[in-house]
Write a protein that holds these residues in place. Structure first.
Motif, PDB file in Angstrom:
ATOM      1  N   LEU A   1       0.898  -1.153  -0.125  1.00 16.56           N
ATOM      2  CA  LEU A   1       0.166  -0.049   0.142  1.00 16.56           C
ATOM      3  C   LEU A   1       0.907   1.173  -0.012  1.00 16.56           C
ATOM      4  CD1 LEU A   1      -2.759   1.080   0.200  1.00 16.56           C
ATOM      5  CD2 LEU A   1      -2.586   1.126   2.518  1.00 16.56           C
ATOM      6  N   VAL A   2       1.962   1.203   0.664  1.00 15.13           N
ATOM      7  CA  VAL A   2       2.684   2.250   0.845  1.00 15.13           C
ATOM      8  C   VAL A   2       3.451   2.252  -0.689  1.00 15.13           C
ATOM      9  CG1 VAL A   2       4.840   3.267   1.769  1.00 15.13           C
ATOM     10  CG2 VAL A   2       3.397   2.209   3.464  1.00 15.13           C
ATOM     11  N   THR A   3       4.026   1.423  -1.080  1.00 17.97           N
ATOM     12  CA  THR A   3       4.403   1.484  -2.519  1.00 17.97           C
ATOM     13  C   THR A   3       3.424   1.995  -3.485  1.00 17.97           C
ATOM     14  OG1 THR A   3       5.544  -0.585  -1.967  1.00 17.97           O
ATOM     15  CG2 THR A   3       5.495   0.103  -4.205  1.00 17.97           C
ATOM     16  N   SER A   4       2.250   1.667  -3.331  1.00 19.85           N
ATOM     17  CA  SER A   4       1.205   2.075  -4.247  1.00 19.85           C
ATOM     18  C   SER A   4       1.128   3.730  -4.062  1.00 19.85           C
ATOM     19  CB  SER A   4      -0.371   1.302  -3.870  1.00 19.85           C
ATOM     20  OG  SER A   4      -0.446   0.343  -4.796  1.00 19.85           O
ATOM     21  N   LEU A   5       0.979   4.172  -3.026  1.00 18.26           N
ATOM     22  CA  LEU A   5       0.890   5.569  -2.713  1.00 18.26           C
ATOM     23  C   LEU A   5       1.817   6.426  -3.278  1.00 18.26           C
ATOM     24  CD1 LEU A   5      -0.613   5.504   0.942  1.00 18.26           C
ATOM     25  CD2 LEU A   5      -1.871   5.978  -1.135  1.00 18.26           C
ATOM     26  N   ARG A   6       3.179   5.868  -2.925  1.00 15.08           N
ATOM     27  CA  ARG A   6       4.447   6.453  -3.400  1.00 15.08           C
ATOM     28  C   ARG A   6       4.353   6.566  -4.813  1.00 15.08           C
ATOM     29  NH1 ARG A   6       8.882   3.832   0.106  1.00 15.08           N
ATOM     30  NH2 ARG A   6       8.703   5.398   1.848  1.00 15.08           N
ATOM     31  N   THR A   7       3.868   5.427  -5.449  1.00 16.33           N
ATOM     32  CA  THR A   7       4.199   5.411  -6.963  1.00 16.33           C
ATOM     33  C   THR A   7       2.964   6.394  -7.502  1.00 16.33           C
ATOM     34  OG1 THR A   7       4.393   2.988  -6.691  1.00 16.33           O
ATOM     35  CG2 THR A   7       3.939   3.720  -8.784  1.00 16.33           C
ATOM     36  N   ALA A   8       1.853   6.413  -6.705  1.00 14.28           N
ATOM     37  CA  ALA A   8       0.760   7.357  -7.336  1.00 14.28           C
ATOM     38  C   ALA A   8       1.124   8.555  -7.213  1.00 14.28           C
ATOM     39  CB  ALA A   8      -0.624   7.023  -6.550  1.00 14.28           C
ATOM     40  N   VAL A   9       1.938   9.248  -6.143  1.00 19.56           N
ATOM     41  CA  VAL A   9       2.129  10.548  -6.092  1.00 19.56           C
ATOM     42  C   VAL A   9       3.252  10.759  -7.159  1.00 19.56           C
ATOM     43  CG1 VAL A   9       3.748  12.087  -4.651  1.00 19.56           C
ATOM     44  CG2 VAL A   9       2.100  10.687  -3.669  1.00 19.56           C
ATOM     45  N   ASP A  10       4.203  10.054  -7.475  1.00 18.07           N
ATOM     46  CA  ASP A  10       5.151  10.215  -8.516  1.00 18.07           C
ATOM     47  C   ASP A  10       4.511  10.415  -9.932  1.00 18.07           C
ATOM     48  OD1 ASP A  10       7.421  10.235  -6.878  1.00 18.07           O
ATOM     49  OD2 ASP A  10       7.784   8.184  -6.982  1.00 18.07           O
ATOM     50  N   ALA A  11       3.584   9.418 -10.023  1.00 16.50           N
ATOM     51  CA  ALA A  11       2.799   9.514 -11.290  1.00 16.50           C
ATOM     52  C   ALA A  11       2.059  10.432 -11.753  1.00 16.50           C
ATOM     53  CB  ALA A  11       2.042   7.945 -11.478  1.00 16.50           C
ATOM     54  N   THR A  12       1.280  11.109 -10.365  1.00 19.15           N
ATOM     55  CA  THR A  12       0.521  12.032 -10.680  1.00 19.15           C
ATOM     56  C   THR A  12       1.258  13.427 -10.902  1.00 19.15           C
ATOM     57  OG1 THR A  12      -1.098  11.280  -8.879  1.00 19.15           O
ATOM     58  CG2 THR A  12      -1.121  13.765  -9.224  1.00 19.15           C
ATOM     59  N   TRP A  13       2.354  13.705 -10.161  1.00 16.34           N
ATOM     60  CA  TRP A  13       3.185  14.987 -10.441  1.00 16.34           C
ATOM     61  C   TRP A  13       3.578  14.964 -12.047  1.00 16.34           C
ATOM     62  CZ3 TRP A  13       7.957  14.997 -12.293  1.00 16.34           C
ATOM     63  CH2 TRP A  13       9.098  13.900 -11.263  1.00 16.34           C
ATOM     64  N   MET A  14       4.008  13.581 -12.699  1.00 15.91           N
ATOM     65  CA  MET A  14       4.575  13.505 -13.767  1.00 15.91           C
ATOM     66  C   MET A  14       3.619  13.749 -14.978  1.00 15.91           C
ATOM     67  SD  MET A  14       6.822   9.986 -13.530  1.00 15.91           S
ATOM     68  CE  MET A  14       8.092   9.758 -12.437  1.00 15.91           C
ATOM     69  N   SER A  15       2.332  13.290 -14.659  1.00 12.70           N
ATOM     70  CA  SER A  15       1.307  13.154 -15.726  1.00 12.70           C
ATOM     71  C   SER A  15       0.955  14.767 -15.675  1.00 12.70           C
ATOM     72  CB  SER A  15       0.181  12.459 -15.499  1.00 12.70           C
ATOM     73  OG  SER A  15      -0.523  12.510 -14.234  1.00 12.70           O
ATOM     74  N   LEU A  16       0.554  15.242 -14.393  1.00  8.90           N
ATOM     75  CA  LEU A  16       0.130  16.481 -14.451  1.00  8.90           C
ATOM     76  C   LEU A  16       1.147  17.726 -15.105  1.00  8.90           C
ATOM     77  CD1 LEU A  16      -2.466  17.263 -12.687  1.00  8.90           C
ATOM     78  CD2 LEU A  16      -1.360  18.000 -11.151  1.00  8.90           C
ATOM     79  N   LEU A  17       2.382  17.497 -14.916  1.00  5.42           N
ATOM     80  CA  LEU A  17       3.116  18.398 -15.354  1.00  5.42           C
ATOM     81  C   LEU A  17       3.287  18.064 -16.897  1.00  5.42           C
ATOM     82  CD1 LEU A  17       5.596  20.402 -14.455  1.00  5.42           C
ATOM     83  CD2 LEU A  17       7.278  18.670 -14.860  1.00  5.42           C
ATOM     84  N   LEU A  18       3.401  16.960 -17.514  1.00  7.65           N
ATOM     85  CA  LEU A  18       3.280  16.744 -18.771  1.00  7.65           C
ATOM     86  C   LEU A  18       1.882  17.098 -19.391  1.00  7.65           C
ATOM     87  CD1 LEU A  18       5.326  15.201 -20.382  1.00  7.65           C
ATOM     88  CD2 LEU A  18       4.110  13.080 -20.205  1.00  7.65           C
ATOM     89  N   GLY A  19       0.775  16.832 -18.830  1.00 10.72           N
ATOM     90  CA  GLY A  19      -0.609  17.254 -19.362  1.00 10.72           C
ATOM     91  C   GLY A  19      -0.587  18.676 -19.278  1.00 10.72           C
ATOM     92  N   LEU A  20      -0.315  19.502 -18.386  1.00  3.11           N
ATOM     93  CA  LEU A  20      -0.163  20.986 -18.329  1.00  3.11           C
ATOM     94  C   LEU A  20       0.471  21.396 -19.475  1.00  3.11           C
ATOM     95  CD1 LEU A  20      -1.794  23.020 -16.734  1.00  3.11           C
ATOM     96  CD2 LEU A  20       0.453  23.507 -15.749  1.00  3.11           C
ATOM     97  N   VAL A  21       1.583  21.342 -19.816  1.00  6.90           N
ATOM     98  CA  VAL A  21       2.521  21.811 -20.891  1.00  6.90           C
ATOM     99  C   VAL A  21       1.648  21.352 -22.225  1.00  6.90           C
ATOM    100  CG1 VAL A  21       4.549  21.674 -22.293  1.00  6.90           C
ATOM    101  CG2 VAL A  21       4.584  21.617 -19.856  1.00  6.90           C
ATOM    102  N   VAL A  22       1.079  19.974 -22.359  1.00  3.71           N
ATOM    103  CA  VAL A  22       0.624  19.528 -23.777  1.00  3.71           C
ATOM    104  C   VAL A  22      -0.540  20.296 -23.654  1.00  3.71           C
ATOM    105  CG1 VAL A  22      -0.834  17.806 -24.585  1.00  3.71           C
ATOM    106  CG2 VAL A  22       1.400  17.356 -23.507  1.00  3.71           C
ATOM    107  N   ALA A  23      -1.472  20.804 -22.534  1.00  2.00           N
ATOM    108  CA  ALA A  23      -2.733  21.470 -22.856  1.00  2.00           C
ATOM    109  C   ALA A  23      -2.673  22.918 -23.016  1.00  2.00           C
ATOM    110  CB  ALA A  23      -3.383  21.468 -21.652  1.00  2.00           C
ATOM    111  N   VAL A  24      -1.450  23.377 -22.707  1.00  2.00           N
ATOM    112  CA  VAL A  24      -1.021  24.753 -23.030  1.00  2.00           C
ATOM    113  C   VAL A  24      -0.543  24.712 -24.518  1.00  2.00           C
ATOM    114  CG1 VAL A  24       0.563  26.739 -22.724  1.00  2.00           C
ATOM    115  CG2 VAL A  24      -0.342  25.569 -20.544  1.00  2.00           C
ATOM    116  N   VAL A  25       0.190  23.951 -24.940  1.00  2.00           N
ATOM    117  CA  VAL A  25       0.594  23.855 -26.373  1.00  2.00           C
ATOM    118  C   VAL A  25      -0.438  23.724 -27.192  1.00  2.00           C
ATOM    119  CG1 VAL A  25       1.880  22.495 -28.152  1.00  2.00           C
ATOM    120  CG2 VAL A  25       2.697  23.098 -25.809  1.00  2.00           C
ATOM    121  N   VAL A  26      -1.574  22.990 -26.925  1.00  2.00           N
ATOM    122  CA  VAL A  26      -2.558  22.459 -27.824  1.00  2.00           C
ATOM    123  C   VAL A  26      -3.666  23.657 -28.016  1.00  2.00           C
ATOM    124  CG1 VAL A  26      -4.371  21.109 -28.158  1.00  2.00           C
ATOM    125  CG2 VAL A  26      -2.092  19.929 -27.525  1.00  2.00           C
ATOM    126  N   THR A  27      -3.793  24.407 -26.946  1.00  2.00           N
ATOM    127  CA  THR A  27      -4.909  25.320 -26.485  1.00  2.00           C
ATOM    128  C   THR A  27      -4.816  26.891 -27.070  1.00  2.00           C
ATOM    129  OG1 THR A  27      -4.747  25.627 -24.396  1.00  2.00           O
ATOM    130  CG2 THR A  27      -6.379  24.015 -25.100  1.00  2.00           C
TER     131      THR A  27
END
Lengths: 329, 543
Positions: B334-360
């Motif tokens: 469960l600890v691994t899951s939460l840590r992984t989720a935190v990492d995946a969240t900031w990565m996808s958020l950062l990536l997604g935000l840049v993509v969204a800005v570029v696209v819109t």
């Protein structure tokens, strides 16, 4: 015959329509006239069965409160037409005919399109039509199955002024030809005068006056009604007596009620003059009246500061609150 | 020119990330299929595709997804109407409750249905355990929420006046529905149905836990071929098939969504009081609520039983490694899951935000527009690839130079971030794109620099969707199973992987632990998603 008795509608406890009573005989057109927000559209929707109302809405004596909208056989035409965007003009017009599986629907659609002056538009999509054309299609659609009552919600308000005038005349002709009983709400008194036989004036949820057009027109029930009917000013007390020549609580005057006339009873000084294509519009400071509007023929344009005499055209003024026409609440 | 360069500079980050973590793995996977021994040899792929089992697997995927889609739409439409158009008590609570299945980790859904339909379960007598019916039911359970959300939102925004006009012309409620309402809702329904079909066809956890070896979809077949049979070429061939099929499906859905007159009037209607004629729909919604609640309740109740007695024993056992099933205790997972989720969240958020800005951002020159539309298409690529394909691609390409991440703790979060990326982008883009560019121009004309403009115009509009996107990404990552199943090592397993191990291992205690772990995971994601739901961001599941 439509009869409304003590009809009230409220939204979340806030009353929008209060204790309205109206009668509309068959074959007549009744215009409900009122400023925006007075509850007239809500009243119309209640008659259509789209808003829950208390009191009685009846047709030929039969109460309609348990009759759902689609079984009332009333057609409702919206301010912006509300054509079905995915159907062609012909399919829009024939919509109610298809619902009733009427034979010869195609011929009837053509006839209706001819009635509203849109021959050849059958295959167009609503998105390609102008505002006036859309309203004509909406009208044809509403008339298709000859509803026993046609409800018109500000049918011409979304159009520009010139078109509105022309369509109002057309609307009158079409309703006449079809012999339709209609209830129309509008905030434009010109439109009401053009189209309707009878008039009900509504304010703050209540009907303050109703009757035949000229009855209402000749005797507005109060000051606000008079102003809403297009009278320029309401004069009270001594001023009213001075204009009318006899005692009256208040007199509503059209702009053209006072006319430049060397034999006139009233004396005044011209303080403003502006020429229009048909006449000269004056503002005259009349002793005992204060500043009032008056008109002069185009060939006589008095100078500012000139002393003039004004005559009174009795057909262009109305005694306010005099005749007990309809219910004054 | 400077603008185009700035655009390319901004896009460089996401392009590089997608290049390494998406194009490379997927390309490697395709190469493994067509160039098995260095030389071009499509014969292998053809051979795989002509196997009778492959045909069965593809056919099963298609029909089970189609049936599940139909069931989801049929169950979802009445509920969408009731929950978005009628003024019912507890409307919000019911809406939130019906949203829960969609965010439940697929493995949890699988476990819950096994518990419900299994021999000892409340519906065990129906003999549905391990049948296609169970799989379809599981898929529909999972996807009804998508239909309710996206069709409901469209229905809520539908101008009620055309329907009133039809009623005034004499159309009965059913005729209004058929001739006016459904045509207006068609784009929303088609789009929801195509998304649901996509989710069903690429569903991994549900099919794997409910279908086992007997009923495999393309997605689970790829997994089984890779891990159990070590037939990498066959797996690669199937991945290629899936890649093509999904791309075609997405293109088709985009075409179907287009309507002759897109200027549908939008006016949010006040929900109206329930009438007698609404009872069938209300009853259907209540029934749906019961259908959705049944597996969840059985799961929770089952987790609280040890032998024949009520007990928290299954939850206490989460601190252990089970009866020889796991390398690490579930709590550590469960600890691994939460840590992984935190990492995946900031990565996808950062990536997604840049993509969204570029696209819109609005394009000023044709060249800029072309660059932008190419980038737009490129960034949407991960949509067309299933998690299993991605995980498989990672497995076979990122294990040697130039990119060797075999032992990196970042491998799983990166894969999960890519899986969550479309969700993030689709949440932010409509909001960013909806900001009137003249607002920015007004700010600029009043003397605000680019950063200040961002802070005054964009940020206030976008922070809630951004938070919501973070929640989606976090929940998606917590429940991610397809890619993680390939990539997570046993000593760094996440909770979904652990649950799958536990139900695959014999022993009552292992099964009890799986139930308890499912409840814990479900509760965690449900809490995250309900927090997101409170943010009231409109688009979820609308891809």
């Amino acid at each position: 015959m439509l009869s409304l008795t003590d009809v009230s509608v409220s939204y979340d406890g806030v009353p929008a329509v209060r204790d309205v009573g109206l009668d509309l005989p068959d074959g007549q057109v009744l215009a409900v006239l009122g400023p925006s927000g007075c509850g007239k559209s809500t009243l119309l929707r209640a008659v259509a069965g789209l808003e829950p109302a208390t009191g009685s809405i009846a047709w030929d004596g039969a109460d309609l409160s348990r009759t759902p909208t689609h079984k009332r056989d009333f057609a409702l035409m919206f301010q912006d037409g509300q054509l079905f965007g995915h159907l062609t003009v012909a399919r829009n017009v024939g919509y109610a005919l298809r619902l009733r599986r009427t034979p010869d629907a195609a011929a009837r659609v053509e006839e209706l399109l001819a009635l509203v002056g849109l021959e050849g538009y059958a295959d167009r999509l609503p998105g390609t039509l102008s505002g006036g054309e859309r309203q004509r299609v909406a009208l044809a659609r509403s008339l298709a199955v000859q509803p026993r009552l046609l409800l018109l919600d500000e049918p011409l308000s979304a159009l520009d002024a010139g078109l509105r005038e022309r369509l109002a005349v057309d609307l009158r002709r079409i309703l006449r030809e079809a012999g339709t009983t209609a209830l129309m709400v509008t905030h434009d008194h010109e439109e009401a005068f053009t189209v309707a036989d009878r008039l009900a004036v509504m304010r703050a949820g209540r009907v303050v006056q109703q009757g035949a057009i000229d009855e209402v027109w000749r005797a507005p029930v109060d000051r606000d009604t008079a102003l809403f009917l297009g009278y320029a000013r309401v004069l009270e007390g001594d001023a009213a007596e001075l204009v009318l020549g006899r005692a009256a609580p208040a007199v509503a005057v059209r702009r053209s009620a006072l006319v430049l006339d060397d034999a006139g009873r009233l004396h005044g000084t011209v303080v403003g003059a502006r020429a229009t294509p048909t006449q000269v519009r004056l503002v005259v400071d009349v002793a005992g009246l204060g500043e009032v509007d008056a008109v002069a023929p185009l060939d006589r344009r008095p100078a500012l500061g000139a002393d003039v005499r004004l005559g009174v055209d009795g057909s262009r003024l109305a005694v306010v609150g005099a005749a007990p026409t309809g219910q004054a609440v | 020119m400077r603008r185009t360069l700035a655009l390319l500079g901004l896009a460089l980050g996401p392009v590089l990330v997608l290049g390494v973590f998406f194009v490379l793995p997927v390309g490697g996977m395709v190469a493994r299929g067509f160039w098995p021994d260095g030389g071009f040899d499509p014969g292998g792929v053809v051979e795989v595709l002509t196997r009778p089992r492959t045909g069965r697997v593809v056919w099963f995927t298609v029909w089970s997804s189609a049936v599940a889609t139909l069931v989801s739409v049929a169950l979802g439409l009445p509920a969408a109407y009731v929950l978005h158009r009628l003024d019912l008590p507890l409307r919000r609570a019911v809406r939130a409750a019906l949203l829960v299945p969609f965010v439940l980790p697929t493995v949890v859904v699988g476990v819950a249905f096994r518990q419900l339909l299994g021999e000892s379960g409340p519906l065990g007598g129906l003999g549905l355990d391990g049948t296609p019916v169970a799989i379809v039911a599981g898929l529909a359970f999972f996807n009804v929420a998508v239909v309710i959300r996206s069709v409901g939102a469209a229905w809520e925004g539908l101008d009620p006046r055309p329907a009133e006009a039809a009623a005034a012309l004499g159309a009965s409620p059913l005729q209004v529905l058929r001739t006016v309402t459904l045509p207006a809702l068609r784009p929303a329904i088609v789009s929801a149905a195509s998304v649901v079909f996509l989710f069903c066809a690429t569903s991994f956890g549900v099919v794997l836990t409910l279908g086992g070896l007997r009923y495999a979809s393309v997605e689970t077949e790829i997994y089984l071929l890779t891990t159990n049979l070590l037939d990498l070429q066959a797996a690669a061939a199937l991945s290629v098939v899936q890649l093509v099929a999904i791309t075609v499906l997405l293109a088709l859905a985009a075409r179907l969504r287009a309507v002759p007159d897109p200027t549908v009037a939008r006016r949010t209607a006040r929900p109206r009081a329930v009438r007698r004629s609404d009872w069938p729909q209300v009853l259907a919604t209540v029934l749906l609520l019961a259908l959705v609640a049944a597996p969840v309740l059985t799961l929770v109740l089952g987790s609280l039983r040890v032998g024949d007695a009520w007990s928290l024993g299954n939850y206490r056992a989460l601190r252990s490694t089970g009866e020889g099933a796991l390398l690490v205790p579930v709590t550590e997972a469960l600890v691994t899951s939460l840590r992984t989720a935190v990492d995946a969240t900031w990565m996808s958020l950062l990536l997604g935000l840049v993509v969204a800005v570029v696209v819109t951002r609005r394009s000023r020159t044709p060249a800029e527009r072309r660059v932008r539309s190419v980038l737009d298409g490129f960034f949407m690529l991960p949509l067309g690839v299933s998690a299993v394909t991605l995980g498989f691609g990672f497995l076979i390409t990122l294990d040697r130079p130039p990119v060797d991440l075999r032992d990196s703790a970042l491998l799983v979060p990166v894969a999960q971030a890519l899986v969550a990326l479309p969700l993030v982008v689709r949440t932010i883009v409509p909001v960013l794109g909806g900001i009137d560019d003249r607002q920015r121009q007004a700010a600029a004309s009043l003397g605000a620099g680019p950063l200040r403009t961002l802070a005054t115009v964009d940020l206030p509009a976008v922070w809630r969707p951004l938070l919501a996107a973070a929640g989606f990404a976090f929940a998606a990552s917590l429940g991610e199973f397809g890619a993680t199943a390939f990539l997570a090592r046993d000593e760094r397993a996440t909770v979904p992987v652990v649950i799958f191990r536990l139900i695959g291992s014999p022993g009552a205690m292992n099964y009890g632990m799986a139930l308890a772990a499912s409840v814990v995971l479900a509760a965690t994601t449900a809490v995250v998603m309900l927090a997101v739901e409170r943010l009231r961001v409109p688009s979820l599941g609308v891809l």
